[in-house]
Design an enzyme around this catalytic site. Structure first.
Site, PDB file in Angstrom:
ATOM      1  N   GLY A 232     -17.824  42.818 -35.273  1.00  0.00           N
ATOM      2  CA  GLY A 232     -18.795  42.388 -36.260  1.00  0.00           C
ATOM      3  C   GLY A 232     -20.036  41.776 -35.639  1.00  0.00           C
TER       4      GLY A 232
ATOM      5  N   THR B 193     -30.520  51.185 -28.330  1.00  0.00           N
ATOM      6  CA  THR B 193     -30.463  51.796 -26.999  1.00  0.00           C
ATOM      7  C   THR B 193     -29.651  53.090 -27.028  1.00  0.00           C
ATOM      8  OG1 THR B 193     -28.556  50.421 -26.469  1.00  0.00           O
ATOM      9  CG2 THR B 193     -30.718  49.587 -25.800  1.00  0.00           C
TER      10      THR B 193
ATOM     11  N   HIS C 177     -25.682  54.169 -40.036  1.00  0.00           N
ATOM     12  CA  HIS C 177     -25.949  52.771 -39.682  1.00  0.00           C
ATOM     13  C   HIS C 177     -27.294  52.312 -40.246  1.00  0.00           C
ATOM     14  CE1 HIS C 177     -22.960  52.743 -36.100  1.00  0.00           C
ATOM     15  NE2 HIS C 177     -22.403  52.363 -37.220  1.00  0.00           N
TER      16      HIS C 177
END
Lengths: 184, 184, 184
Positions: free
Chosen positions: A13, A34, A49
């Site tokens: 998390g 990255t 995401h």
């Protein structure tokens, strides 16, 4: 402005925690990834995401030239979330860069970034059995050395377990001080 | 009544810590084991562990239907120690159950269990190098997601190292607040 | 005088932290290494580490008979840094010693060492995926059991991440209480 290091294990998390920190810390947060979306599956994951992040986040991908990207982004964003350092180290190793030198460049640049708060997320990977694989041992050593170096530079360091922070340095955060949903 | 999540590594003393918590929390504690004594060696180990526990503990084995067992046990026990979630996840994976769904059922049921305190013990497994084995990576992701989800539900979360708790959420426990031997 | 246990992962900065603790705790610190300089490469590494330590440290190598060495060294040193227990366990396993018995001897001797503060450094190795290798599992169990046993004996226990301590037992140390450079 003090910078922040957020450490944690796989699926601890740590990114969600860092996103909540970033939402609290600034109005124009940048998510500096990255990871590279090199294939369809990876593009799908990155997209997912992105959708889960608050819409206030802008997104930038930079697998290698992290310090240069940070300096440039600091001109237009008041908070920059870098996710994650361990993947950056992997990318540097895979392209034969000098990791220690790149980390030192980052450590030297961070104190000069005064208009943005930088939140660095990284995987803690050194708490298992010594890996058989020599490359894994090298990676583990580089990750540990990087965390130590950046923990000196950052004003706040948190270790996240099960989505909850343990503060190693700086302002002690509790779940209640970070979790409240951020208004749109 | 608030429920508790106790995380820790292998041989970290997490079960012993949870047993002391349980002895303090109730008069009729149940030890709900997710391990199965399938062979003679395992039966011997289970028997040994049983002898080391305080005689006030009753014992029940349930490898799969954890939520159903918890609801039933709450009728006759004021505190239930579940040891451990990671083994339960392993059992679910091995029998092709949907782990995420089973965890969500548990997370939904816990707040409805009001007459017993549930103490969930689980292995933290995400702080080493990324495993080569895809199944190990899946397991690690599921364990991490489970811990995050249950940490939201529980009122108290502790991370145990060398038998000593670090409190991530809830009442801060110190060694001295937990260790005192419990009278018979 | 209370003894100290310093736990941490690979390249977590645990030894550097323990060296700073030792410099603060005594005037004539001894660095008691459990590593052996068996070949040229290892001799080079040991020499390098020696040069990085403060010149106030004396150095002694003892791979096996740790408890005997500690008792003898306590006569002439006010603080003894043992680096590290996990390597000692590896050495004991490799020479077919009874590890549990050796640890119990150490645990029994420590409270009798009253003229020196002993600072024990060890690797936390139990927070990754269960290793496939049975010897690695045995080692991991022995390391965990050793940490639990010595955490009972020591008055202070710290868990180091990224060079920063989390205090599990005893006087809570913060970066600022430990990091200040020690005058020559």
């Amino acid at each position: 402005m003090g910078h922040v290091l957020v450490l944690g294990g796989a699926r601890s998390g740590k990114t969600g925690f860092a996103e909540r920190l970033a939402m609290r810390a600034g109005e124009q947060p940048l998510y500096l990834a990255t990871a590279q979306a090199l294939d369809a599956e990876m593009r799908e994951r990155v997209k997912l995401h992105q959708q889960q992040r608050h819409k206030r986040f802008a997104t930038l991908e930079e697998p290698i030239a992290l310090t240069t990207a940070l300096k440039a982004a600091a001109k237009s964003h008041d908070v920059i979330l870098v996710d994650c350092l361990t993947l950056w180290i992997t990318n540097l190793l895979g392209t034969n860069h000098d990791v220690a030198r790149a980390v030192e460049e980052l450590a030297t640049a961070l104190p000069t970034i005064e208009t943005s708060r930088v939140i660095l997320v990284s995987n803690e990977v050194g708490l298992g059995i010594v890996p058989d694989n020599p490359l894994a041992r090298t990676f583990r050593d580089l990750a540990g050395a990087t965390h130590q170096r950046l923990a000196q530079i950052c004003t706040d360091v948190h270790f996240v377990v099960a989505g909850l922070p343990m503060t190693l340095k700086g302002e002690r955060l509790t779940e209640s001080s970070v979790l409240p949903p951020v208004a749109d």
